[in-house]
Write an enzyme that holds these catalytic residues in place. Structure first.
Site, PDB file in Angstrom:
ATOM      1  N   CYS A 137       1.049  -1.257   0.079  1.00 13.67           N
ATOM      2  CA  CYS A 137      -0.049  -0.001  -0.198  1.00 13.67           C
ATOM      3  C   CYS A 137       0.879   1.452  -0.100  1.00 13.67           C
ATOM      4  CB  CYS A 137      -0.928   0.052   1.142  1.00 13.67           C
ATOM      5  SG  CYS A 137      -2.229   1.307   1.012  1.00 13.67           S
ATOM      6  N   GLU A 207      -3.857  -5.150  -4.351  1.00 15.43           N
ATOM      7  CA  GLU A 207      -3.830  -3.717  -4.981  1.00 15.43           C
ATOM      8  C   GLU A 207      -4.471  -3.728  -6.365  1.00 15.43           C
ATOM      9  OE1 GLU A 207      -3.292  -0.831  -3.470  1.00 15.43           O
ATOM     10  OE2 GLU A 207      -2.689  -1.605  -1.402  1.00 15.43           O
TER      11      GLU A 207
END
Length: 222
Positions: A137, A207
């Site tokens: 992240c 992601e």
């Protein structure tokens, strides 16, 4: 010359990162064609995600061996909540909505899967495993922001999002986490190193899935 842990980790996810850069969600951000409902989906789910990501970072702080790392991850946890409350509120205002309205919307499948995996890993794993799980992240957004910043977007709303992750302040935070990851890499057993790679690869895939869910307008199927 021996590769650092972060060099090895990035090599492991290069194909995933290539797919992220090629995703139509990101292409639509930069050329301004991304449908507003897809961006709204992303913002609402990202608000849900960041609340649990902040918890994951707080657990990293609790597990950190040194005071500097405790402070850094605690600050990052506060920063994640600030982003959720500030930047996302700004985006939601553009849709004529409030943060309270977004918070009342359901956490959708990909978001639930990602945050559940993240929290299970940081609670149950070692400090190194926890860092590996939260790292994508930081890192993927930094790399994406860096790539997209030069192109920006003709849409002011999308340009604002790109600028957030491409600017130097965010990039410097990511460099700090990468340096910590390399220091941890010097102390890992082979078994723990394997788990670090597994967690890092898994959350990097999440992601991609997160952007894809927004692009598809994912909902609970039943």
């Amino acid at each position: 010359m021996t590769q650092t842990l972060t060099e090895q980790l990035w090599a492991a996810v290069e194909p995933v990162y290539a797919e992220i850069l090629d995703h139509p969600f990101l292409a639509g951000l930069t050329d301004g064609t991304l449908p507003r409902p897809a961006f709204r989906h992303f913002v609402v789910q990202d608000s849900h995600y960041l609340r649990d990501y902040a918890r994951a970072l707080a657990i990293c702080a609790a597990k950190a061996p040194g005071e500097a790392e405790v402070r850094a991850f605690a600050d990052d946890a506060i920063g994640a909540l600030a982003a959720e409350q500030g930047m996302h509120a700004e985006f939601l205002t553009a849709f004529g909505e409030s943060a309270e309205q977004a918070a009342a919307e359901p956490v959708l499948p990909t978001t639930r899967a990602y945050t559940s995996y993240l929290l299970a890993t940081v609670y149950g794993g070692s400090f190194a495993e926890a860092v590996a799980a939260v790292l994508p992240c930081y890192w993927v957004y930094a790399r994406v922001g860096e790539q997209l910043l030069a192109r920006s977007s003709p849409d002011p709303l999308y340009a604002r999002w790109i600028a957030t992750y491409g600017d130097e302040a965010f990039q410097s935070v990511v460099r700090r986490v990468l340096a910590l990851t390399d220091r941890l890499g010097e102390q890992l057993s082979e078994a723990e190193r394997g788990r670090v790679f597994e967690h890092f690869t898994t959350t990097t895939r999440y992601e991609w899935m997160f952007w894809d869910a927004a692009w598809r307008g994912e909902q609970w199927p039943v």
